[in-house]
Design a protein around this motif. Structure first.
Motif, PDB file in Angstrom:
ATOM      1  N   LYS A  23      -2.340   0.263   4.730  1.00 28.86           N
ATOM      2  CA  LYS A  23      -1.414   1.057   3.905  1.00 28.86           C
ATOM      3  C   LYS A  23      -0.875   2.252   4.695  1.00 28.86           C
ATOM      4  CE  LYS A  23      -2.447  -0.192  -0.721  1.00 28.86           C
ATOM      5  NZ  LYS A  23      -1.368  -1.031  -1.136  1.00 28.86           N
ATOM      6  N   GLN A  26       1.748   1.051   6.968  1.00 32.58           N
ATOM      7  CA  GLN A  26       2.992   0.799   6.223  1.00 32.58           C
ATOM      8  C   GLN A  26       3.745   2.119   6.003  1.00 32.58           C
ATOM      9  OE1 GLN A  26       1.565  -1.097   2.604  1.00 32.58           O
ATOM     10  NE2 GLN A  26       2.328  -3.067   3.286  1.00 32.58           N
ATOM     11  N   LEU A  99       2.554  -0.054  -2.004  1.00 30.85           N
ATOM     12  CA  LEU A  99       3.292   1.204  -1.788  1.00 30.85           C
ATOM     13  C   LEU A  99       4.768   1.000  -2.138  1.00 30.85           C
ATOM     14  CD1 LEU A  99       1.829   2.267   1.676  1.00 30.85           C
ATOM     15  CD2 LEU A  99       1.447   3.429  -0.505  1.00 30.85           C
TER      16      LEU A  99
END
Length: 126
Positions: A23, A26, A99
């Motif tokens: 994450k 990202q 996200l």
């Protein structure tokens, strides 16, 4: 780990589990693509992106990824951020949900434009 000061974003990312690191990666990639002129730095022991000023920061917490686009970045996107936990200059993206990458990119670009306008205004005042 709370008092550790990373020397680079790579070092910061290396502190987390593969799920959290994915994450964070990202976030990093999304911000870098959205504001390619911004320099990646560590500020307040977090990954941050700056031009004439720091535009956005991000960090991992126990149950969320914190995104810190300053007060204006949160207030400007108030409607889009409904459903997320926010405070004056912070947004929490839960670790158990995808996200909102387009929103992160839009907020990052807004902050870059805002900082650019502020820098231009200061130059004209001189």
């Amino acid at each position: 780990m709370m008092n550790a000061k990373p020397s680079s974003v790579e070092e910061y990312l290396s502190w987390f589990s593969p799920e959290v690191r994915e994450k964070l990666e990202q976030m990093r990639e999304t911000i870098q693509k959205a504001i390619p002129k911004a320099k990646e730095v560590i500020s307040y022991s977090m990954p941050a992106y700056k031009t004439t000023e720091v535009l956005v920061y991000f960090a991992a917490a126990k149950k969320h990824i914190g995104f810190y686009p300053t007060n204006s970045g949160v207030s400007e996107f108030k409607k889009e951020l409904e459903g997320f936990v926010t405070s004056k200059g912070a947004i929490q993206f839960p670790l158990n949900k995808p996200l909102p990458l387009e929103l992160i990119a839009a907020i990052s670009q807004f902050r870059a434009a805002e900082a650019g306008a502020k820098a231009e205004f200061k130059m004209k005042k001189k």
